[in-house]
Design a protein around this motif. Structure first.
Motif, PDB file in Angstrom:
ATOM      1  N   THR A 222       0.838  -1.207   0.000  1.00 35.44           N
ATOM      2  CA  THR A 222       0.000   0.000   0.000  1.00 35.44           C
ATOM      3  C   THR A 222       0.866   1.246   0.000  1.00 35.44           C
ATOM      4  O   THR A 222       0.608   2.204  -0.736  1.00 35.44           O
ATOM      5  CB  THR A 222      -0.933   0.009   1.223  1.00 35.44           C
ATOM      6  OG1 THR A 222      -1.795  -1.132   1.183  1.00 35.44           O
ATOM      7  CG2 THR A 222      -1.800   1.267   1.245  1.00 35.44           C
ATOM      8  N   CYS A 223       1.905   1.238   0.816  1.00 37.09           N
ATOM      9  CA  CYS A 223       2.823   2.378   0.878  1.00 37.09           C
ATOM     10  C   CYS A 223       3.493   2.609  -0.471  1.00 37.09           C
ATOM     11  O   CYS A 223       3.557   3.739  -0.971  1.00 37.09           O
ATOM     12  CB  CYS A 223       3.863   2.143   1.966  1.00 37.09           C
ATOM     13  SG  CYS A 223       5.198   3.371   2.012  1.00 37.09           S
ATOM     14  N   LEU A 224       3.987   1.541  -1.081  1.00 33.72           N
ATOM     15  CA  LEU A 224       4.747   1.673  -2.329  1.00 33.72           C
ATOM     16  C   LEU A 224       3.865   2.034  -3.513  1.00 33.72           C
ATOM     17  O   LEU A 224       4.276   2.806  -4.391  1.00 33.72           O
ATOM     18  CB  LEU A 224       5.492   0.366  -2.620  1.00 33.72           C
ATOM     19  CG  LEU A 224       6.622  -0.016  -1.662  1.00 33.72           C
ATOM     20  CD1 LEU A 224       7.211  -1.360  -2.062  1.00 33.72           C
ATOM     21  CD2 LEU A 224       7.706   1.055  -1.643  1.00 33.72           C
ATOM     22  N   ASN A 225       2.659   1.467  -3.553  1.00 29.24           N
ATOM     23  CA  ASN A 225       1.828   1.581  -4.753  1.00 29.24           C
ATOM     24  C   ASN A 225       0.688   2.576  -4.645  1.00 29.24           C
ATOM     25  O   ASN A 225       0.049   2.876  -5.658  1.00 29.24           O
ATOM     26  CB  ASN A 225       1.254   0.206  -5.106  1.00 29.24           C
ATOM     27  CG  ASN A 225       2.324  -0.824  -5.371  1.00 29.24           C
ATOM     28  OD1 ASN A 225       3.274  -0.563  -6.093  1.00 29.24           O
ATOM     29  ND2 ASN A 225       2.202  -1.999  -4.762  1.00 29.24           N
ATOM     30  N   CYS A 226       0.410   3.093  -3.447  1.00 30.86           N
ATOM     31  CA  CYS A 226      -0.777   3.940  -3.270  1.00 30.86           C
ATOM     32  C   CYS A 226      -0.459   5.283  -2.639  1.00 30.86           C
ATOM     33  O   CYS A 226      -1.319   5.873  -1.970  1.00 30.86           O
ATOM     34  CB  CYS A 226      -1.825   3.206  -2.438  1.00 30.86           C
ATOM     35  SG  CYS A 226      -2.433   1.695  -3.209  1.00 30.86           S
ATOM     36  N   LYS A 229       4.184  10.089  -1.465  1.00 32.50           N
ATOM     37  CA  LYS A 229       5.197  10.388  -0.463  1.00 32.50           C
ATOM     38  C   LYS A 229       4.930   9.533   0.759  1.00 32.50           C
ATOM     39  O   LYS A 229       3.776   9.286   1.111  1.00 32.50           O
ATOM     40  CB  LYS A 229       5.164  11.876  -0.091  1.00 32.50           C
ATOM     41  CG  LYS A 229       6.211  12.297   0.933  1.00 32.50           C
ATOM     42  CD  LYS A 229       6.142  13.799   1.182  1.00 32.50           C
ATOM     43  CE  LYS A 229       7.250  14.231   2.155  1.00 32.50           C
ATOM     44  NZ  LYS A 229       7.225  15.705   2.374  1.00 32.50           N
ATOM     45  N   ALA A 230       5.995   9.072   1.410  1.00 32.14           N
ATOM     46  CA  ALA A 230       5.853   8.272   2.627  1.00 32.14           C
ATOM     47  C   ALA A 230       6.539   8.982   3.788  1.00 32.14           C
ATOM     48  O   ALA A 230       7.635   9.536   3.633  1.00 32.14           O
ATOM     49  CB  ALA A 230       6.453   6.880   2.440  1.00 32.14           C
ATOM     50  N   ILE A 231       5.868   8.988   4.942  1.00 31.46           N
ATOM     51  CA  ILE A 231       6.442   9.528   6.172  1.00 31.46           C
ATOM     52  C   ILE A 231       6.473   8.398   7.192  1.00 31.46           C
ATOM     53  O   ILE A 231       5.425   7.835   7.528  1.00 31.46           O
ATOM     54  CB  ILE A 231       5.640  10.732   6.695  1.00 31.46           C
ATOM     55  CG1 ILE A 231       5.736  11.887   5.682  1.00 31.46           C
ATOM     56  CG2 ILE A 231       6.141  11.173   8.063  1.00 31.46           C
ATOM     57  CD1 ILE A 231       4.858  13.071   6.007  1.00 31.46           C
ATOM     58  N   VAL A 232       7.672   8.038   7.649  1.00 29.93           N
ATOM     59  CA  VAL A 232       7.840   6.932   8.585  1.00 29.93           C
ATOM     60  C   VAL A 232       7.958   7.505   9.998  1.00 29.93           C
ATOM     61  O   VAL A 232       8.814   8.361  10.266  1.00 29.93           O
ATOM     62  CB  VAL A 232       9.100   6.105   8.257  1.00 29.93           C
ATOM     63  CG1 VAL A 232       9.208   4.916   9.202  1.00 29.93           C
ATOM     64  CG2 VAL A 232       9.077   5.643   6.804  1.00 29.93           C
ATOM     65  N   LEU A 233       7.091   7.040  10.894  1.00 24.41           N
ATOM     66  CA  LEU A 233       7.109   7.489  12.285  1.00 24.41           C
ATOM     67  C   LEU A 233       7.569   6.354  13.186  1.00 24.41           C
ATOM     68  O   LEU A 233       7.252   5.181  12.945  1.00 24.41           O
ATOM     69  CB  LEU A 233       5.721   7.966  12.706  1.00 24.41           C
ATOM     70  CG  LEU A 233       5.186   9.211  11.989  1.00 24.41           C
ATOM     71  CD1 LEU A 233       3.723   9.429  12.318  1.00 24.41           C
ATOM     72  CD2 LEU A 233       5.993  10.438  12.379  1.00 24.41           C
ATOM     73  N   HIS A 234       8.294   6.719  14.238  1.00 23.94           N
ATOM     74  CA  HIS A 234       8.757   5.718  15.211  1.00 23.94           C
ATOM     75  C   HIS A 234       8.920   6.405  16.560  1.00 23.94           C
ATOM     76  O   HIS A 234       9.614   7.421  16.664  1.00 23.94           O
ATOM     77  CB  HIS A 234      10.088   5.106  14.758  1.00 23.94           C
ATOM     78  CG  HIS A 234      10.606   4.036  15.663  1.00 23.94           C
ATOM     79  ND1 HIS A 234       9.815   2.987  16.094  1.00 23.94           N
ATOM     80  CD2 HIS A 234      11.829   3.841  16.222  1.00 23.94           C
ATOM     81  CE1 HIS A 234      10.527   2.192  16.861  1.00 23.94           C
ATOM     82  NE2 HIS A 234      11.748   2.694  16.962  1.00 23.94           N
ATOM     83  N   LYS A 245       9.570   4.375  -2.302  1.00 25.49           N
ATOM     84  CA  LYS A 245      10.520   3.307  -2.603  1.00 25.49           C
ATOM     85  C   LYS A 245      11.895   3.538  -1.985  1.00 25.49           C
ATOM     86  O   LYS A 245      12.739   2.626  -1.973  1.00 25.49           O
ATOM     87  CB  LYS A 245      10.658   3.150  -4.121  1.00 25.49           C
ATOM     88  CG  LYS A 245       9.388   2.653  -4.802  1.00 25.49           C
ATOM     89  CD  LYS A 245       9.597   2.487  -6.293  1.00 25.49           C
ATOM     90  CE  LYS A 245       8.321   1.992  -6.964  1.00 25.49           C
ATOM     91  NZ  LYS A 245       8.475   1.825  -8.430  1.00 25.49           N
ATOM     92  N   LYS A 246      12.135   4.736  -1.450  1.00 24.56           N
ATOM     93  CA  LYS A 246      13.465   5.059  -0.944  1.00 24.56           C
ATOM     94  C   LYS A 246      13.538   5.184   0.579  1.00 24.56           C
ATOM     95  O   LYS A 246      14.642   5.244   1.134  1.00 24.56           O
ATOM     96  CB  LYS A 246      13.965   6.360  -1.586  1.00 24.56           C
ATOM     97  CG  LYS A 246      14.183   6.261  -3.089  1.00 24.56           C
ATOM     98  CD  LYS A 246      14.729   7.565  -3.664  1.00 24.56           C
ATOM     99  CE  LYS A 246      14.976   7.450  -5.168  1.00 24.56           C
ATOM    100  NZ  LYS A 246      15.505   8.720  -5.736  1.00 24.56           N
ATOM    101  N   VAL A 247      12.388   5.258   1.257  1.00 25.88           N
ATOM    102  CA  VAL A 247      12.432   5.450   2.708  1.00 25.88           C
ATOM    103  C   VAL A 247      12.843   4.157   3.407  1.00 25.88           C
ATOM    104  O   VAL A 247      12.651   3.053   2.888  1.00 25.88           O
ATOM    105  CB  VAL A 247      11.058   5.914   3.253  1.00 25.88           C
ATOM    106  CG1 VAL A 247      10.693   7.271   2.703  1.00 25.88           C
ATOM    107  CG2 VAL A 247       9.964   4.891   2.965  1.00 25.88           C
ATOM    108  N   THR A 248      13.424   4.305   4.588  1.00 27.38           N
ATOM    109  CA  THR A 248      13.773   3.166   5.430  1.00 27.38           C
ATOM    110  C   THR A 248      12.834   3.120   6.630  1.00 27.38           C
ATOM    111  O   THR A 248      12.289   4.157   7.040  1.00 27.38           O
ATOM    112  CB  THR A 248      15.228   3.266   5.927  1.00 27.38           C
ATOM    113  OG1 THR A 248      15.400   4.522   6.630  1.00 27.38           O
ATOM    114  CG2 THR A 248      16.194   3.215   4.771  1.00 27.38           C
TER     115      THR A 248
END
Length: 257
Positions: A222-226, A229-234, A245-248
């Motif tokens: 879902t993250c990659l295809n939908c 931009k992705a924001i990763v929280l931790h 496709k580039k976030v870790t």
């Protein structure tokens, strides 16, 4: 340059600025956000839980995915940006002008499956203008107007539910421009999810909506295809952000398929 030519140039510049301002959706985001929740530890002592700590982000003009382990602050941050909650400190851009439709685990609406889409849509649109806009969107989404809901394809039904949530309880021509989908796409098979994503893009680009969407997800696909931009929280902080496709992601995070 004569005075008349200068005035014409000035007028043209103003019209260009106004066109860009009206046609470009506001960029939304947050700066230096902290969010604390207080709870009583004992009769004489309260403790606070830090849900978000020094979070600064900018959303994609279209679709942004929030990813991260459970309890990392994804839903809290989405609610702050949507204006549904207030930050303890920090700044949320444009929260006061967002008309939000937040959908948490979108449940099957309490409507009869034997009703036609046009009838239900009309009951949700509170003015002829809204209904006209909704009909145009239905045409773009290729959702039949005279079909019974029970006969819709899964991608059509879920896209129709999203449309209903956008238009529900609207007054006059007040249409929300911000939507949060909380794990709504995670369990769909790829062909259904991809079709819903394409329909979301249509909603984002429709001139009467210019919708911005946050997709909260635990699903890698879902993250990659939908999302754009992705924001990763931790642990309440931004771990990474950028192209999906580039976030870790944190090592301990378990992706769903």
């Amino acid at each position: 340059m004569s005075t008349s030519q200068y005035m014409l140039l000035l007028a043209a510049s103003f019209l260009l600025f106004l066109t860009i301002k009206l046609c470009t959706p506001s960029i939304r985001g947050a700066s230096n956000i902290y969010k604390f929740y207080w709870k009583k530890a004992s009769l004489f002592r309260d403790i606070h839980f830090e849900a978000l700590a020094d979070v600064s982000i900018t959303l994609s003009p279209k679709i942004t995915s929030f990813v991260g382990p459970s309890g990392s602050g994804k839903t809290t941050l989405a609610k702050l940006i949507a204006g549904e909650e207030s930050a303890t400190s920090g700044t949320v851009w444009n929260s006061t002008i967002i008309q939000s439709s937040t959908i948490n685990h979108l449940f099957r609406q309490t409507y009869s499956a034997s009703i036609k889409t046009s009838s239900l849509l009309q009951s949700y649109c509170k003015s002829p203008k809204l209904y006209e806009i909704a009909l145009d969107i239905m045409n773009h989404l290729q959702i039949p107007l005279t079909e019974y809901i029970e006969n819709l394809l899964e991608s059509q039904r879920k896209s129709f539910e999203i449309l209903l949530c956008i238009f529900r309880q609207r007054i006059d021509n007040d249409i929300p421009s911000f939507l949060v989908l909380d794990e709504y796409l995670d369990k769909d098979i790829p062909v259904v999810r991809d079709k819903i994503y394409k329909n979301l893009l249509i909603l984002c680009m429709h001139s009467d909506l210019q919708l911005q969407v946050i997709v909260i997800t635990h699903s890698k696909s879902t993250c990659l295809n939908c999302s754009d931009k992705a924001i990763v929280l931790h642990n309440g902080k931004v771990f990474d952000s950028g192209e999906p496709k580039k976030v870790t992601v944190p090592k301990q995070m378990l992706w769903l398929p």
